[in-house]
Write a protein that holds these residues in place. Structure first.
Motif, PDB file in Angstrom:
ATOM      1  N   SER A 140       0.805  -1.076   0.075  1.00 53.62           N
ATOM      2  CA  SER A 140       0.089  -0.165  -0.064  1.00 53.62           C
ATOM      3  C   SER A 140       0.806   1.408  -0.079  1.00 53.62           C
ATOM      4  O   SER A 140       1.756   1.516   1.049  1.00 53.62           O
ATOM      5  N   LEU A 141       0.732   2.062  -0.978  1.00 56.37           N
ATOM      6  CA  LEU A 141       1.555   3.432  -1.209  1.00 56.37           C
ATOM      7  C   LEU A 141       1.157   4.175  -0.057  1.00 56.37           C
ATOM      8  O   LEU A 141       1.916   5.033   0.488  1.00 56.37           O
ATOM      9  N   SER A 142       0.030   4.051   0.334  1.00 54.18           N
ATOM     10  CA  SER A 142      -0.545   5.126   1.419  1.00 54.18           C
ATOM     11  C   SER A 142      -0.243   4.611   2.853  1.00 54.18           C
ATOM     12  O   SER A 142      -0.415   5.685   3.792  1.00 54.18           O
ATOM     13  N   SER A 143       0.075   3.558   2.952  1.00 51.93           N
ATOM     14  CA  SER A 143       0.347   3.125   4.546  1.00 51.93           C
ATOM     15  C   SER A 143       1.730   2.377   4.479  1.00 51.93           C
ATOM     16  O   SER A 143       2.110   2.121   5.689  1.00 51.93           O
ATOM     17  N   ALA A 144       2.250   1.895   3.699  1.00 55.37           N
ATOM     18  CA  ALA A 144       3.519   1.267   3.909  1.00 55.37           C
ATOM     19  C   ALA A 144       4.975   1.980   4.512  1.00 55.37           C
ATOM     20  O   ALA A 144       4.897   3.135   4.495  1.00 55.37           O
ATOM     21  N   THR A 145       5.573   1.232   5.140  1.00 53.22           N
ATOM     22  CA  THR A 145       6.786   1.995   5.930  1.00 53.22           C
ATOM     23  C   THR A 145       7.882   1.943   4.887  1.00 53.22           C
ATOM     24  O   THR A 145       7.693   1.457   3.860  1.00 53.22           O
ATOM     25  N   ALA A 158      16.227   6.534  -0.997  1.00 52.57           N
ATOM     26  CA  ALA A 158      15.889   7.883  -1.351  1.00 52.57           C
ATOM     27  C   ALA A 158      14.576   7.891  -1.937  1.00 52.57           C
ATOM     28  O   ALA A 158      13.536   8.752  -1.839  1.00 52.57           O
ATOM     29  N   LEU A 159      14.174   6.644  -2.798  1.00 52.74           N
ATOM     30  CA  LEU A 159      12.929   6.851  -3.429  1.00 52.74           C
ATOM     31  C   LEU A 159      11.732   6.621  -2.490  1.00 52.74           C
ATOM     32  O   LEU A 159      10.660   7.114  -2.646  1.00 52.74           O
ATOM     33  N   ALA A 160      12.034   5.651  -1.397  1.00 53.06           N
ATOM     34  CA  ALA A 160      10.948   5.400  -0.272  1.00 53.06           C
ATOM     35  C   ALA A 160      10.656   6.779   0.480  1.00 53.06           C
ATOM     36  O   ALA A 160       9.745   6.912   0.788  1.00 53.06           O
ATOM     37  N   ALA A 161      11.767   7.555   0.754  1.00 50.08           N
ATOM     38  CA  ALA A 161      11.595   8.862   1.498  1.00 50.08           C
ATOM     39  C   ALA A 161      10.783   9.747   0.790  1.00 50.08           C
ATOM     40  O   ALA A 161       9.810  10.319   1.138  1.00 50.08           O
ATOM     41  N   ARG A 162      10.994   9.783  -0.836  1.00 50.29           N
ATOM     42  CA  ARG A 162      10.137  10.563  -1.754  1.00 50.29           C
ATOM     43  C   ARG A 162       8.723  10.173  -1.730  1.00 50.29           C
ATOM     44  O   ARG A 162       7.674  11.044  -1.788  1.00 50.29           O
ATOM     45  N   ILE A 163       8.488   9.030  -1.874  1.00 50.15           N
ATOM     46  CA  ILE A 163       6.958   8.437  -1.741  1.00 50.15           C
ATOM     47  C   ILE A 163       6.422   8.677  -0.539  1.00 50.15           C
ATOM     48  O   ILE A 163       5.330   9.348  -0.547  1.00 50.15           O
ATOM     49  N   ILE A 164       7.138   8.556   0.765  1.00 48.47           N
ATOM     50  CA  ILE A 164       6.186   9.018   1.872  1.00 48.47           C
ATOM     51  C   ILE A 164       6.277  10.547   1.873  1.00 48.47           C
ATOM     52  O   ILE A 164       5.165  10.891   2.589  1.00 48.47           O
ATOM     53  N   ALA A 165       7.376  11.248   1.477  1.00 45.94           N
ATOM     54  CA  ALA A 165       6.908  12.743   1.682  1.00 45.94           C
ATOM     55  C   ALA A 165       5.971  13.091   0.601  1.00 45.94           C
ATOM     56  O   ALA A 165       4.858  14.050   1.062  1.00 45.94           O
ATOM     57  N   TYR A 166       5.687  12.603  -0.564  1.00 48.37           N
ATOM     58  CA  TYR A 166       4.705  12.930  -1.471  1.00 48.37           C
ATOM     59  C   TYR A 166       3.400  12.617  -0.840  1.00 48.37           C
ATOM     60  O   TYR A 166       2.380  13.225  -0.844  1.00 48.37           O
ATOM     61  N   ARG A 167       3.228  11.622  -0.029  1.00 54.37           N
ATOM     62  CA  ARG A 167       1.764  10.987   0.442  1.00 54.37           C
ATOM     63  C   ARG A 167       1.383  11.764   1.651  1.00 54.37           C
ATOM     64  O   ARG A 167       0.383  12.076   1.972  1.00 54.37           O
ATOM     65  N   GLY A 171      -1.770  13.920   1.040  1.00 51.65           N
ATOM     66  CA  GLY A 171      -2.801  12.904   1.801  1.00 51.65           C
ATOM     67  C   GLY A 171      -3.047  11.700   1.412  1.00 51.65           C
ATOM     68  O   GLY A 171      -4.151  11.095   1.306  1.00 51.65           O
ATOM     69  N   GLY A 172      -2.152  10.967   0.782  1.00 52.23           N
ATOM     70  CA  GLY A 172      -2.028   9.749   0.401  1.00 52.23           C
ATOM     71  C   GLY A 172      -1.992   9.416  -1.053  1.00 52.23           C
ATOM     72  O   GLY A 172      -1.788  10.608  -1.715  1.00 52.23           O
ATOM     73  N   PHE A 173      -2.258   8.423  -1.562  1.00 55.98           N
ATOM     74  CA  PHE A 173      -2.390   8.124  -3.152  1.00 55.98           C
ATOM     75  C   PHE A 173      -3.600   7.713  -3.585  1.00 55.98           C
ATOM     76  O   PHE A 173      -4.252   6.914  -2.812  1.00 55.98           O
ATOM     77  N   SER A 174      -4.127   8.411  -4.610  1.00 58.84           N
ATOM     78  CA  SER A 174      -5.398   7.847  -4.939  1.00 58.84           C
ATOM     79  C   SER A 174      -5.594   6.767  -6.304  1.00 58.84           C
ATOM     80  O   SER A 174      -6.598   6.178  -6.337  1.00 58.84           O
ATOM     81  N   GLN A 181       4.219  10.732 -10.238  1.00 57.69           N
ATOM     82  CA  GLN A 181       4.354  12.026  -9.872  1.00 57.69           C
ATOM     83  C   GLN A 181       5.540  12.437  -9.034  1.00 57.69           C
ATOM     84  O   GLN A 181       5.856  13.716  -8.466  1.00 57.69           O
ATOM     85  N   VAL A 182       5.984  11.154  -8.510  1.00 59.94           N
ATOM     86  CA  VAL A 182       7.134  11.385  -7.503  1.00 59.94           C
ATOM     87  C   VAL A 182       8.300  11.384  -7.940  1.00 59.94           C
ATOM     88  O   VAL A 182       8.763  10.593  -9.085  1.00 59.94           O
ATOM     89  N   GLY A 183       9.190  12.516  -7.662  1.00 62.55           N
ATOM     90  CA  GLY A 183      10.452  12.772  -8.356  1.00 62.55           C
ATOM     91  C   GLY A 183      11.493  11.279  -8.240  1.00 62.55           C
ATOM     92  O   GLY A 183      11.479  10.684  -7.412  1.00 62.55           O
ATOM     93  N   GLY A 184      12.099  11.058  -9.476  1.00 62.90           N
ATOM     94  CA  GLY A 184      12.901   9.822  -9.497  1.00 62.90           C
ATOM     95  C   GLY A 184      12.096   8.317 -10.062  1.00 62.90           C
ATOM     96  O   GLY A 184      12.662   7.470 -10.289  1.00 62.90           O
ATOM     97  N   ILE A 185      10.734   8.584 -10.462  1.00 57.75           N
ATOM     98  CA  ILE A 185      10.031   7.484 -10.580  1.00 57.75           C
ATOM     99  C   ILE A 185       9.487   7.723 -11.996  1.00 57.75           C
ATOM    100  O   ILE A 185       8.716   8.509 -12.420  1.00 57.75           O
TER     101      ILE A 185
END
Length: 199
Positions: A140-145, A158-167, A171-174, A181-185
């Motif tokens: 889950s992109l909206s709840s994974a650690t 680095a990408l994991a940190a960007r995903i968390i910062a984006y969500r 307010g999460g991923f729809s 839209q996450v930088g680096g993906i």
């Protein structure tokens, strides 16, 4: 003459007293020096003893990881904190000749209770409800650690940190497409993650 004798006798009688006083003074000085030296020695010993009894930091609890799929000895493995997927696979006897390690992020750090799945070449990713598996899982992109995100292919710290910062900012991923839209993906990374993640 008698007066001289009397004076000489008094002097002779007083000399032992002076010698005794000098002797006592010498003993007192020597005793004081010994006591001071002993006090310093015992103080340094006490300091050394204090250093010896300082408790050390307890060793961290090892991680328990489930390794399955195309490995020689699938099952539970115990790993030190900070271990990576490659360590989990090695602890399970290493990959078999049929293993497809190209879809497994071997550099990702493992988390306690995680499942690492090493698929066979040509096999479709196995669907599983448990988040945090190394491959073939729906995360889950909206709840994974961060640790769970790092188990995905091509996702490092680095990408994991960007995903968390984006969500957190949105307010999460729809949708999964929003991951693009996450930088680096880029499109290629997004295509490789599409079947492994949920919003």
């Amino acid at each position: 003459m008698d007066d001289l004798r009397t004076r000489f006798a008094a002097l002779a009688a007083g000399r032992p007293v002076v010698l005794v006083l000098v002797g006592l003074l010498a003993v007192a000085v020597l005793g004081g020096a010994v006591l001071i030296g002993a006090g310093q020695a015992s103080g340094s010993t006490a300091e050394r003893d204090v250093v010896r009894v300082v408790p050390t930091t307890p060793a961290p609890t090892p991680l328990l990881v489930h390794v399955s799929g195309a490995v020689r000895s699938p099952g539970l493995v115990s790993l030190p904190v900070g271990a990576r997927v490659v360590d989990a696979v090695a602890a399970a006897g290493g990959p078999t000749s049929a293993a497809d390690e190209s879809v497994v992020n071997l550099a990702a750090r493992v988390a306690d209770g995680q499942q690492v799945v090493v698929p066979k070449r040509g096999a479709a990713p196995a669907a599983t409800a448990a988040a945090g598996t190394a491959t073939g899982a729906t995360v889950s992109l909206s709840s994974a650690t961060a640790e769970q995100l790092e188990t995905l292919p091509r996702i490092g710290p680095a990408l994991a940190a960007r995903i968390i910062a984006y969500r957190e900012a949105h307010g999460g991923f729809s949708s999964v497409d929003e991951l693009g839209q996450v930088g680096g993906i880029g499109p290629k990374t997004l295509a490789g993650l599409r079947d492994l993640v949920t919003p």
